[in-house]
Design a protein around this motif. Sequence first.
Motif, PDB file in Angstrom:
ATOM      1  N   MET A  37       0.897  -1.157   0.033  1.00 57.39           N
ATOM      2  CA  MET A  37      -0.186   0.167  -0.030  1.00 57.39           C
ATOM      3  C   MET A  37       0.784   1.143   0.017  1.00 57.39           C
ATOM      4  SD  MET A  37      -2.938   1.319   2.690  1.00 57.39           S
ATOM      5  CE  MET A  37      -1.725   1.334   4.057  1.00 57.39           C
ATOM      6  N   GLN A  38       0.552   2.073  -0.878  1.00 60.22           N
ATOM      7  CA  GLN A  38       1.299   3.521  -1.017  1.00 60.22           C
ATOM      8  C   GLN A  38       0.992   4.363   0.238  1.00 60.22           C
ATOM      9  OE1 GLN A  38       1.096   5.440  -4.819  1.00 60.22           O
ATOM     10  NE2 GLN A  38       2.794   6.567  -4.437  1.00 60.22           N
ATOM     11  N   ILE A  39       2.181   5.082   0.899  1.00 57.02           N
ATOM     12  CA  ILE A  39       1.816   5.847   1.799  1.00 57.02           C
ATOM     13  C   ILE A  39       1.693   7.409   1.370  1.00 57.02           C
ATOM     14  CG2 ILE A  39       2.335   6.567   4.151  1.00 57.02           C
ATOM     15  CD1 ILE A  39       3.744   3.858   4.669  1.00 57.02           C
ATOM     16  N   SER A  40       0.588   7.973   1.784  1.00 51.96           N
ATOM     17  CA  SER A  40       0.597   9.537   1.270  1.00 51.96           C
ATOM     18  C   SER A  40       1.658  10.246   1.845  1.00 51.96           C
ATOM     19  CB  SER A  40      -0.800   9.927   1.662  1.00 51.96           C
ATOM     20  OG  SER A  40      -0.795  11.408   1.574  1.00 51.96           O
ATOM     21  N   GLU A  41       2.410  11.102   1.139  1.00 53.27           N
ATOM     22  CA  GLU A  41       3.487  11.675   1.690  1.00 53.27           C
ATOM     23  C   GLU A  41       2.992  13.044   2.689  1.00 53.27           C
ATOM     24  OE1 GLU A  41       6.614  11.431   1.296  1.00 53.27           O
ATOM     25  OE2 GLU A  41       6.410   9.734   0.146  1.00 53.27           O
ATOM     26  N   GLU A  42       1.702  13.347   2.355  1.00 58.14           N
ATOM     27  CA  GLU A  42       1.047  14.098   3.498  1.00 58.14           C
ATOM     28  C   GLU A  42       1.189  13.645   4.757  1.00 58.14           C
ATOM     29  OE1 GLU A  42      -2.601  15.593   2.160  1.00 58.14           O
ATOM     30  OE2 GLU A  42      -1.981  16.398   0.363  1.00 58.14           O
ATOM     31  N   LYS A  43       0.950  12.302   5.177  1.00 62.12           N
ATOM     32  CA  LYS A  43       0.947  11.714   6.447  1.00 62.12           C
ATOM     33  C   LYS A  43       2.239  11.397   7.006  1.00 62.12           C
ATOM     34  CE  LYS A  43      -3.749   9.543   5.672  1.00 62.12           C
ATOM     35  NZ  LYS A  43      -4.324   8.499   5.686  1.00 62.12           N
ATOM     36  N   ARG A  44       3.375  11.243   6.191  1.00 61.32           N
ATOM     37  CA  ARG A  44       4.521  11.146   6.653  1.00 61.32           C
ATOM     38  C   ARG A  44       5.224  12.304   7.738  1.00 61.32           C
ATOM     39  NH1 ARG A  44       7.499   7.027   3.976  1.00 61.32           N
ATOM     40  NH2 ARG A  44       6.416   5.982   1.993  1.00 61.32           N
ATOM     41  N   ILE A  45       5.880  12.113   8.426  1.00 58.20           N
ATOM     42  CA  ILE A  45       6.509  13.156   9.046  1.00 58.20           C
ATOM     43  C   ILE A  45       8.047  13.296   8.522  1.00 58.20           C
ATOM     44  CG2 ILE A  45       7.602  13.757  11.363  1.00 58.20           C
ATOM     45  CD1 ILE A  45       5.471  12.238  12.680  1.00 58.20           C
ATOM     46  N   ALA A  46       8.229  14.524   7.970  1.00 55.70           N
ATOM     47  CA  ALA A  46       9.351  14.811   7.043  1.00 55.70           C
ATOM     48  C   ALA A  46      10.552  14.470   7.941  1.00 55.70           C
ATOM     49  CB  ALA A  46       9.344  16.302   6.515  1.00 55.70           C
ATOM     50  N   PHE A  70       9.532   4.526  13.043  1.00 53.19           N
ATOM     51  CA  PHE A  70      10.592   5.133  12.369  1.00 53.19           C
ATOM     52  C   PHE A  70      10.878   4.609  10.892  1.00 53.19           C
ATOM     53  CE2 PHE A  70      13.465   7.121  16.180  1.00 53.19           C
ATOM     54  CZ  PHE A  70      12.174   7.745  16.582  1.00 53.19           C
ATOM     55  N   SER A  71      10.478   3.612  10.868  1.00 49.44           N
ATOM     56  CA  SER A  71      10.433   3.257   9.547  1.00 49.44           C
ATOM     57  C   SER A  71       9.659   3.537   8.185  1.00 49.44           C
ATOM     58  CB  SER A  71      10.188   1.596   9.221  1.00 49.44           C
ATOM     59  OG  SER A  71       8.949   0.927   9.531  1.00 49.44           O
ATOM     60  N   THR A  72       8.416   4.015   8.625  1.00 47.61           N
ATOM     61  CA  THR A  72       7.493   4.610   7.881  1.00 47.61           C
ATOM     62  C   THR A  72       7.361   5.986   8.222  1.00 47.61           C
ATOM     63  OG1 THR A  72       5.691   4.200   9.274  1.00 47.61           O
ATOM     64  CG2 THR A  72       6.157   2.549   7.665  1.00 47.61           C
ATOM     65  N   ARG A  73       7.903   6.384   9.195  1.00 42.43           N
ATOM     66  CA  ARG A  73       7.441   7.936   9.700  1.00 42.43           C
ATOM     67  C   ARG A  73       6.227   8.267   9.850  1.00 42.43           C
ATOM     68  NH1 ARG A  73      11.613  11.498   9.704  1.00 42.43           N
ATOM     69  NH2 ARG A  73      13.655  10.765   9.178  1.00 42.43           N
ATOM     70  N   LEU A  74       5.290   7.428  10.264  1.00 45.32           N
ATOM     71  CA  LEU A  74       3.927   7.350  10.396  1.00 45.32           C
ATOM     72  C   LEU A  74       3.638   7.502  11.796  1.00 45.32           C
ATOM     73  CD1 LEU A  74       2.239   5.374   7.574  1.00 45.32           C
ATOM     74  CD2 LEU A  74       2.787   7.957   7.663  1.00 45.32           C
ATOM     75  N   VAL A  75       2.742   7.908  12.405  1.00 45.12           N
ATOM     76  CA  VAL A  75       1.886   7.941  13.850  1.00 45.12           C
ATOM     77  C   VAL A  75       1.649   6.549  13.748  1.00 45.12           C
ATOM     78  CG1 VAL A  75       0.670   8.795  15.611  1.00 45.12           C
ATOM     79  CG2 VAL A  75       1.722  10.197  14.033  1.00 45.12           C
ATOM     80  N   ARG A  76       1.914   5.808  14.951  1.00 42.44           N
ATOM     81  CA  ARG A  76       1.382   4.466  15.228  1.00 42.44           C
ATOM     82  C   ARG A  76      -0.116   4.838  15.681  1.00 42.44           C
ATOM     83  NH1 ARG A  76       5.419   0.807  15.389  1.00 42.44           N
ATOM     84  NH2 ARG A  76       7.534   1.808  16.162  1.00 42.44           N
ATOM     85  N   PRO A  77      -1.069   3.550  15.064  1.00 47.06           N
ATOM     86  CA  PRO A  77      -2.463   3.523  15.255  1.00 47.06           C
ATOM     87  C   PRO A  77      -2.862   3.452  16.786  1.00 47.06           C
ATOM     88  CG  PRO A  77      -1.740   1.686  14.320  1.00 47.06           C
ATOM     89  CD  PRO A  77      -0.609   2.481  14.282  1.00 47.06           C
ATOM     90  N   HIS A  78      -2.145   2.822  17.562  1.00 43.27           N
ATOM     91  CA  HIS A  78      -2.328   2.456  18.890  1.00 43.27           C
ATOM     92  C   HIS A  78      -1.127   3.326  19.877  1.00 43.27           C
ATOM     93  CE1 HIS A  78      -5.100  -0.351  17.435  1.00 43.27           C
ATOM     94  NE2 HIS A  78      -4.151  -0.957  16.705  1.00 43.27           N
TER      95      HIS A  78
END
Length: 299
Positions: free
Chosen positions: A1-10, A103-111
């Motif tokens: 699944m492709q992750i939106s760049e808007e959700k990634r923490i730069a 840290f691998s995806t730079r996304l906030v964890r869901p839990h």
Amino acid sequence: MQISEEKRIAESELIINDDGSVFHIHVRPEELADNVILVGDPGRVDMVAEYLEDKEFRHQSREFVSVTGRYRGTRMTVLSTGIGTDNIDIVMNELDALANIDFSTRLVRPHRRTLNILRIGTSGAIQPDIPLGGFVFSHISIGCDGLLNWYAGRDEVSMPDYEEAFKRHVGWNRHLPDPYFVRAGKAMSELFSDCTLPGMTISASGFYGPQGRVLRMPLAMPDMLAKFESFSYGGHRITNFEMEGSAIAGIAAHLGHNAGTVCAIIAHRYRKSSNPDYKPVVRSLIELCLDRLSACPER
């Protein structure tokens, strides 16, 4: 699944070192325990670590020294912050990033992962009945540093009625940042309610002028100590000064962590006395804190 760049923490917003550790404190996500002890003095990390078994590492980067080990089977991380709420802004945000950002995806964890964060510090009392060598837990922290004012939602975690009463009573100087009042985490407060003195603690942005000390520069509010000492609201009075607790309480409240500050009283501003040989008192406080924190369940 492709992750939106808007959700990634730069990369510019969350800097991750080549070894996978977070930028300033140099701790990796898997190295962080649920129970975190913060101390100001880097040398005090080793004092706390003497009590730990199965130590996993010791990292040092500038003033940030860290150790993770176990106390009576409970995993704990000890980390030094240095002095001041500016450093606390770094430490609290990076601890939360370790706990709640992948840290691998730079996304906030869901839990969300909730940390127990306890500052063990030293402090100066301003009330005549608080003894040298006593332990004060800051049930309410007063930030005179302005840090929390930089974040949205500041009023959602603060106590505006206390703030307005305080500014009126003190005659707050218009050139100073607006003070903020924040409660410690409820669970942390309950851990220490029966073994410490209750405190409403000022976190100052400096050691000299912001705490009413006069050497060669006069104060903007010359009677500030007397005003602080006489302030009372909601059944609470100001008990002591330190320099980090307000930012810990405020950021923890924003991010959903259970945090608090407990200090050994090593100076008495009211009596104009101090205890330069305070290390045995601090050691006793460390032992108390380790015993209480070890009762916190690991998640």
